[in-house]
Motif scaffolding. Structure first.
Motif: not given
Length: 467
Positions: A136-138, A245-246, A250-252, A257-258
């Motif tokens: 997903i980050l990609q 929030g699993g 959470f890791h996403l 968030e920064k």
């Protein structure tokens, strides 16, 4: 190969299907007779009913003759113990364990005998949740992308993008792409997905509106190529809402968030509190992600990207479609039930991703013969991309020293690029294969993988003889 899979859930079943279709000898172990029967009804595999970490069950599964064990049950401890027994009792050459617990993943030295002789001998720990998060980050990094795959430690990237009607390349031949890009930017369009069919492109192939275009390029050149396919520049996703929030949610949030404005919604009060204690800059909301009033209250129309990653396919689908209707520009939803995927992508959800498909893709190269270092399924199994290393010499290899045009590739294969000494070379007819080249291939027929293995195999020179 002789492969034993522990667990007939989504990941185990998906792996069994892919591996059985590639003519591997597959045995699946599970404590659910119904799951086993369903698999056996549609696949040519062997099944064993029983607990996956019991020595007698592992023996029944034929682990003494297995080349590989893939422990993919829902229980981390079962998977770890089974791999440990596989080494102690049967000396299975390759052991892979699915592990979800963060504590295990944060201490990989517990499973690496090279670092610790007392460690449990597991060759690969794989976490579907971590794989989904990175995937997903990609997608977020390239707004509008449908799939992003890296080769050779990120030196080359495969990106799938939809062609929009206002794109500069739409209704033009592929060979005109070079006229729109600076000379230093090199790319190759290796496939087009059009109306449920894969098109193997040539320079004269015309790109149509709605095509999903797969292209290879170095990462720094990808944005310029995307612009050619999408005339309007896609805005970065600044404001992001995450449903769930699993582990994945959470890791996403932690990764985003920064640099982004992130809101996370979870219906479980305890989980929402736990996540809130660990995240610093994410707004945590307790509530039902399918509640229209809640979404409106949280200014859903200002959200650029909505990511639904709860444990429920149905909740992800409903909340994603609702968010799209309420004005969200882009929606990504985690959906493991493949029967839902085609339906929902016609109804507002931009990208549907599957944890078991992503996991299967990341395991494929471990099951391949020869020197395949990466194998990834595309378009939910309709095609595949591979990275294969050319070993040997002109005397021991069918491909080294020959140009791409001289090699008898199967008809469904496109050679996309070669990575040589960290240099990316886009493939062309006169490009000669050298020893240790990493060759990136695109296949529309997974059955061609055996032909690829034969082409890349090395043999003793003809003059070699035993004295």
């Amino acid at each position: 190969m002789n492969i034993v899979i522990l667990g007939a859930g989504q990941v185990g079943s998906s792996l069994a299907e892919v591996l059985a279709n590639e003519n591997n000898d597959v045995t699946v172990v599970d404590i659910d007779r119904l799951h086993l029967q369903r698999l056996q009804d549609r696949l040519d595999i062997r099944t064993v009913f029983g607990h996956a970490s019991h020595p007698d069950i592992l023996m029944q599964a034929g682990l003494e003759d297995a080349d590989m064990l893939i422990a993919a049950t829902q229980n981390d401890e079962t998977n770890i113990v089974a791999c440990h027994l596989a080494q102690l009792m049967f000396r299975v050459p390759t052991k892979i364990a699915r592990v979800r617990g963060r504590s295990y993943l944060e201490h990989p030295e517990l499973f690496n005998r090279a670092e610790n002789e007392k460690a449990i001998d597991i060759d690969l720990l794989i976490s579907p949740e971590n794989l989904v998060t990175n995937y997903i980050l990609q997608l977020i990094a390239y707004p509008g992308s449908l799939q992003v795959i890296d080769f050779h430690d990120g030196k080359l990237r495969l990106v799938a993008m939809p062609a929009h009607e206002d794109g500069l390349l739409v209704n033009k031949k592929i060979n005109t792409l070079r006229n729109h890009l600076p000379n230093h930017i090199k790319t190759r369009i290796v496939a087009i997905y059009r109306k449920d069919e894969i098109v193997m492109p040539t320079g004269d192939t015309v790109i149509r509106t709605g095509d999903e275009v797969f292209f290879l390029a170095e990462p720094q050149h990808v944005p310029a190529i995307i612009t050619e396919l999408r005339q309007r520049k896609e805005k970065p996703s600044r404001n992001i809402m995450i449903a769930g929030g699993g582990n994945v949610g959470f890791h996403l949030a932690q990764a985003l968030e920064k640099t982004h404005q992130v809101k996370l919604v979870d219906h479980n009060m305890n989980q929402a509190r736990e996540v809130a204690e660990k995240l610093n800059n994410t707004v945590i909301i307790h509530g039902d992600i399918s509640d229209k009033d809640l979404l409106l209250e949280e200014n859903i129309d200002e959200i650029d990207l909505f990511v639904a990653v709860t444990n429920s396919d149905e909740a992800n689908i409903i909340s994603g479609m609702l968010a799209k209707k309420l004005g969200v520009r882009r929606v990504i939803a985690l959906v493991n039930n493949q029967s839902y995927v085609e339906l929902i992508q016609l109804n507002g959800i931009d990208v549907a991703i599957s944890a078991d498909r992503i996991t299967t893709s990341n395991l494929l190269h471990h099951t391949r013969q020869g020197d395949t270092v990466k194998a990834v399924t595309l378009r939910r199994g309709a095609a595949e991309a591979m990275e294969v290393v050319a070993h040997g010499s002109e005397n021991t290899s069918e491909i080294i020293g020959k140009t791409i045009a001289e090699i008898p590739w199967p008809s469904d294969i496109t050679v996309g690029a070669i990575i040589r000494n960290d240099q990316v070379i886009i493939a062309h007819r006169d490009l000669e294969i050298e020893a240790e080249d990493h060759v990136v291939l695109f296949l529309t027929d997974p059955n061609s993988t055996s032909a690829v293995a034969e082409l890349f195999a090395t043999s003793k020179p003809s003059w070699f003889s035993w004295s």
